[in-house]
Write an enzyme that holds these catalytic residues in place. Sequence first.
Site: not given
Ligand code: PEP
Ligand code: MG
Length: 949
Positions: A575, A812, A883
Amino acid sequence: MLTLTQDAVSLGRTATDWRDALTQAGQSLVDAGLAEEGYRDALFDRENQSSTYLGNGIAIPHGTQDSRQYVKKTGVRLLQFPGGVDWHDGARVTLIITIAAQSDEHLDILRSLTHVLDRDGVADQLSSASSPEAVINLLSKEPALPTRLDQDTLLVGLPARDRLELATAAAARLRQIGCVDELFVADILDQTPVALGQKLWLVRSRHGVKQPALGFATSQPPLSDTAGVFCLAEHGDGHVPLMERLIGLLEDGKGEELARVSPQQILARLSGESSDAETAKVRVRNAHGLHARPAKQLVQVAREQGIEIKVRLMEGDANAVSATSLTKVIGLGARRGQMLVFSARGATAAAALDTVVEAVRGGLGEVVTPLDDTSAARPSRNKTRYTPVEPPAPDTALAAVAASPGMAIAPVFVMRLPDFKYEEHSSDAAGERERLSTAIDQAHRQLESLIDHAGGEVAEILSMHEEMVQDPELKEAGFEAIGEGLSAEAGWWKAIDTSARAQEALADRLLAERAADLRDVGRRVLGLLCGVELPEPPAHPYILVMEDVGPSDVAQLDTSKVKGLLTAKGGATSHSAILARALGIPAVVGAGDTVLALANGQDMILDGERGRVIPQPSQERRDRAELSIRERDQRERKAYDARFESAVTTDSHRIEVCANLGNTAHAKDAVERGAEGVGLLRTEFIFMAHPDAPDLDTQISEYREAFDALGHDRPLVARTLDVGGDKPLDYWPIPQEDNPFLGLRGIRLALTRPEVLETQIRALLTAADDRPLRIMFPMVKDVAEFHAAKAIVDRVQQDIKAPDVQVGVMIEIPSCAILAPTLAKHVDFFSIGTNDLTQYTLAIDRGHSQLSAQADGLHPAVLHLIKMTVDAAHAEGRWVGVCGELASDAQAVPVLVGLGVDELSVAARQVPMVKARIRELSMADSTQLAERILMLPTAADVRDALEDM
Ligand code: PEP
Ligand code: MG
């Protein structure tokens, strides 16, 4: 949500009379293994107490409280009697929903049932349904989640300078009480409030919403053009009734008034109570809340009054419903300890409300116990003590978790609990009582004078404390304990602790939070008894040091004085961190207990970017820090000025820097901030922004907005629908899973409904036309999943004769990185989602309150997986982007560049700084750096090594 399987539904039954129907209902529970034989009789006992007929042809037979021993498992069975059965109370029943429930789970079942049955025509459709699937479809539609609006979502009288600050504070509050996550706050920060009229403004988002809620923030002193800002966290369409009531207030010209009335009155107005209504409050004392039987009694008493009576929960969605509607009253889901607020108008209103309140107080036909005897109250002695540890060494950097960027230099103020020392026993009861009375009176006067000087919400909280300190029952309990031989201090603390524990024992989170206030009040009196002063923040700017930041601390956080925030506990997603980021305060968290031993007034440098603090810095360090604050400001300005230039290393290696988007309307802003394209369009947010799956045309127009903003030169990487896990979609219910992050999510889920995926791909290809579109699939685990999804792209492409587009996968899941060589032969690109890749590699839930600080994407294990991915991709001539959040971590950028990543996609506001960082690097040095880093064993070692650069 009610989860039913087909075998829970039995259609086309007949019964000779209601007894036969009820026997069948009981037998169905026994046959299903939900209850033992004895439960059948319990259904009759319950029916003898009062009818379980709910309305709309539906009865909900269930056992008595005493019959819970016969329940083996909580569950329901649904029996349809199309010809109808005459019930013993004269009603005609066509559908029996019989419930076996342990504890008060039946309250949740009832609540979800009433929400379903409340919808127009559903009861008729259920009675005439011809297949179990049809019944399940009708019942398993998740009801629209109510929109939370209560004292905790209101921020009244903030010392804000403009409406953006109010919007930010309201969003941060919703985050803090767990309604939204940081995505929501980030989205709100990007918005310009929309005028509602009468000096009221609105910001809203569907991103990162965990529980729909409406925040409202007002300022003190008032702003000339702003009476208040509403902040709406939307999900589904549960907010519609609330917003309609708000519009009604505006139409009546009563909007601006909201900034001048108390929080209680704000809630009353937004609940639909008229300003001239009489109101009365009463707490539910029934052990199992307002379940069907007491609810029915309440409805009867309300009807007997002959006037319209409304009721709402004080803690909830501020939705006042008719007290004469059984489904509505049950739908409140009121639990023991929750406060009901009744309202009515007219000459007889006061008397009618008295009768209703008395009926609730009397238990509505059930035996009730007072609220404070639910706890296994055990006096605890002297537990408020803070155990001192050695403070951190002066002029030495203490490393912790970087939580909010920026640097601050200011004296510290440590908000720590004092050490109370007192005798436990006393033989002078009269003298001790006298001491306690005096201390309580003094505390009362202290609070009064504090209220006079405080404004807005701080004053609200202090007024609540004032009420608590005057509570005669508390004083009486203290006196009683003194009578048992305790000292005034020990007796008072016993009274406070017992009462606080009773509150904590209640299921209701808000009431449990009030326990913290009770202890605050207790400490104030204890301080006076022991002659110990409680900490008061200084009048000058300071760095606030605390164990962690809790809800009531936020109200007292004076943003004009708090220059930095340092906490002993918490991680980057705690938080304190989220709040600090939202308020733009540099913060370092999780620094350990030693920081609580710092002396007030000592200077400190707090570096929220590198995650470290330096207590009592030397003049030299101080000068350096001041210089670096000036430099950072300059760097940010320079980076912004150069935002449209490419990100090229000193040895001419170009890295593309793109923006992550969840809303196509923000594409224009991303271009404005220098983004060279969109590297990740989280399309699920577009789906979440609609109450039903958006159709082809809706999707085309949403995607087209981004393509139009990006033009022909900037690519858009659209990720196909990524729901499941932490991103639920209310119109795509997923069966309850023990581990949703390891369950049906991402492409696995999308492939179960290929028609949805196909429509999305058709929309993307159509909207792109001849502009550069790249499609990628989320949460892919191997090439087989890629082929299954890619086949859909191929099919649609042929069908609509769309131009060829690049198709890739997100990396991922570790399996995908390890098998990257097998994938690279088939895909056009990889985009590494480091958020999930880190979660799955380190086995740490990315949202875990205690562990997420350790989920560091700079862990060497994650970096090795990134390297494997890049090597495999480049061997086949494919490109790789990153990303996840790691792409915008200033320390990580040189490592990612050194690992050979071709593109970084970051939040739009980070684009200029990430580009500027890349321009400072040389590819040759970064490669060497990455090679060294890969040899290290832990994330901490990696961060240390990068620190020393
Ligand atoms: C990630 O997992 O790094 C990603 C960019 O996707 P999200 O954060 O939307 O799960
Ligand atoms: Mg993701």
